[in-house]
Design an enzyme around this catalytic site. Structure first.
Site, PDB file in Angstrom:
ATOM      1  CG  PHE A 106      37.175  40.904  47.157  1.00 17.00           C
ATOM      2  CD1 PHE A 106      36.785  41.867  46.206  1.00 17.00           C
ATOM      3  CD2 PHE A 106      37.934  41.390  48.614  1.00 17.00           C
ATOM      4  CE1 PHE A 106      36.660  43.222  46.570  1.00 17.00           C
ATOM      5  CE2 PHE A 106      37.742  43.046  48.579  1.00 17.00           C
ATOM      6  CZ  PHE A 106      37.252  43.742  47.614  1.00 17.00           C
ATOM      7  CE  LYS A 107      39.790  44.967  47.385  1.00 21.35           C
ATOM      8  NZ  LYS A 107      40.899  45.967  48.033  1.00 21.35           N
ATOM      9  CG  ASP A 108      43.547  37.062  43.993  1.00 22.25           C
ATOM     10  OD1 ASP A 108      44.841  37.657  43.784  1.00 22.25           O
ATOM     11  OD2 ASP A 108      43.474  36.089  45.193  1.00 22.25           O
TER      12      ASP A 108
END
Length: 430
Positions: A106-108
């Site tokens: 999700f950090k993308d």
């Protein structure tokens, strides 16, 4: 839109200043002076919009005039070019799969948005930007991928030795170019403390244009509100109360959700779900916030004992405990409980949870009343990033995405340092 420091509400900064600085000069976190209320028309049109369109409509209030409309639209189109599907796991329970981006986490979302914003600002400056980022697993690789080869930007990643998965470490240490990995002999909290101390050091700030890419940076945090709107847009059962369970470590992901609710998103409750690092669930039970040294677990991205974004959560609610607990419930789980539910859900629904998503599922299951409510939990990383743990639990091989397979073939390149600040500073000055 202007921003203040959580340590001094009288200070004012533009979005551009807040993004480039990362951390306020007084070590506070930047926070918007006001949270916009989105219109009924915006919510009515949500089901007909894609993620990039939704993101632009929300982002424009926070970016203001610091990025031109056309460029902001292009940034959103370029950043949000991968699916974030809402997947039905069982009756009344959905998984928001945030792991379909380039680094499978999700950090993308936040890292790519921030990289494009900083790149736009770097073009206007004649001095390179140096990004310092502490990671407990996925942040570093997402940031590195987002900034890989970006002109005018150098990235230094700090990660705790022996406390990230093998695949995560390969992602952090095999990119090269403008990315440097530091393997710190300590915990994530030690890595985060080194970054914060560097921002407060006059000598380092005189030599470098320092900023951060952790969720302490406002450009990392804000886009984490965007996909909550997109999740709601995909949800068919809008006639029921919506509960969202967020696996939480540094609490940027949850803070993004709370911001979305403040902007008008009709989410009934959030669940702050975590592992044995249960500082926020303890606060929700007692009203007392007591940071503690982090402990290592199989859901390592949540191994945080002093979550930075707690101060932003308190800012949203003006530190009024009674208001916090109206919106937020707490839950925490042991490694054994996480493994049991991973196995149970796979056997029953043929759905593979990673250890973080499993915590989200457990937290949702604790509070969800399926008769009148529908629940969403966040799946924050691809199960293949925790291949050994997941395969051992579900007794089935997990397919590794092509990107992760390529990382495993490369040679590790990093510098090992201790947790003393002077050693880190010496490295930077050299």
């Amino acid at each position: 839109m202007k921003y203040f420091s959580t340590n001094n509400k009288e200070l004012r900064y533009s979005f551009k200043e807040a993004v480039i600085k990362g951390l306020a000069p007084d070590k506070g976190l930047f926070f918007p002076v006001e949270i916009p209320k989105l219109s009924d028309q915006f919510f009515n049109e949500l089901p007909n919009q894609n993620l990039a369109e939704i993101s632009y409509e929300v982002a424009k209030y926070f970016v203001g005039e610091d990025i031109e409309e056309k460029e902001l639209k292009n940034i959103c189109k370029e950043v949000f070019n991968f699916p974030i599907p809402l997947v039905k796991v069982e009756e009344g329970m959905y998984s928001l799969e945030l792991f379909h981006g380039p680094t499978c986490a999700f950090k993308d979302v936040g890292a790519r948005f921030m990289s494009r914003c900083l790149s736009a600002f770097a073009k206007e400056s004649n001095k390179d930007v140096t990004i310092l980022v502490a990671t407990s697993g996925d942040t570093g690789s997402a940031v590195a991928n987002g900034f890989l080869g970006v002109e005018g930007v150098n990235v230094i990643i700090l990660y705790p030795k022996g406390k990230v998965s093998h695949i995560q470490e390969q992602q952090l240490t095999t990119m090269g170019q403008n990315i440097t990995a530091l393997e710190v002999e300590g915990t994530f909290d030690d890595c985060q403390a080194l970054v914060k101390e560097a921002f407060a050091d006059d000598e380092l700030n005189a030599k470098y244009k320092l900023t951060s890419a952790n969720s302490i940076n406002i450009a990392r945090l804000l886009p984490q509100s965007f996909y909550y709107f997109y999740a709601w847009a995909q949800l068919q059962e809008k006639n029921k109360e919506v509960i969202v369970s967020v696996p939480s470590g540094n609490y940027g992901n949850l803070t993004g959700g709370l911001l979305a609710k403040q902007m008008g998103l009709p989410i009934h409750n959030f669940v702050a779900a975590t592992n044995r690092n249960k500082i926020v669930p303890d606060y929700l039970d007692s009203g007392k916030y007591e940071p503690k040294p982090s402990v290592q677990t199989i859901s390592n991205a949540m191994d945080v004992g002093a979550p930075s974004n707690f101060s932003r959560m308190m800012e949203i609610y003006k530190e009024k405990y009674s208001d916090v607990i109206k919106d937020l419930k707490g839950a925490w789980y042991s490694d054994e409980e996480i493994k049991v539910i991973m196995k149970e859900v796979f056997d029953r629904e043929a759905y593979i949870l990673d250890p973080h998503g499993a915590v989200g599922y457990l937290g949702l299951n604790k509070y969800l009343s399926k008769e009148k409510q529908v629940g969403i939990f966040l799946e924050t990383a691809h199960p293949a990033k925790f291949k050994d743990i997941v395969e051992d639990v579900i007794e089935k091989e997990v397919e590794i995405p092509n990107y992760l397979q390529e990382c495993l073939k490369k040679g590790k390149k990093c510098v090992v340092i201790g947790k003393a600040f002077q050693e880190f500073k010496t490295f930077l000055l050299q």
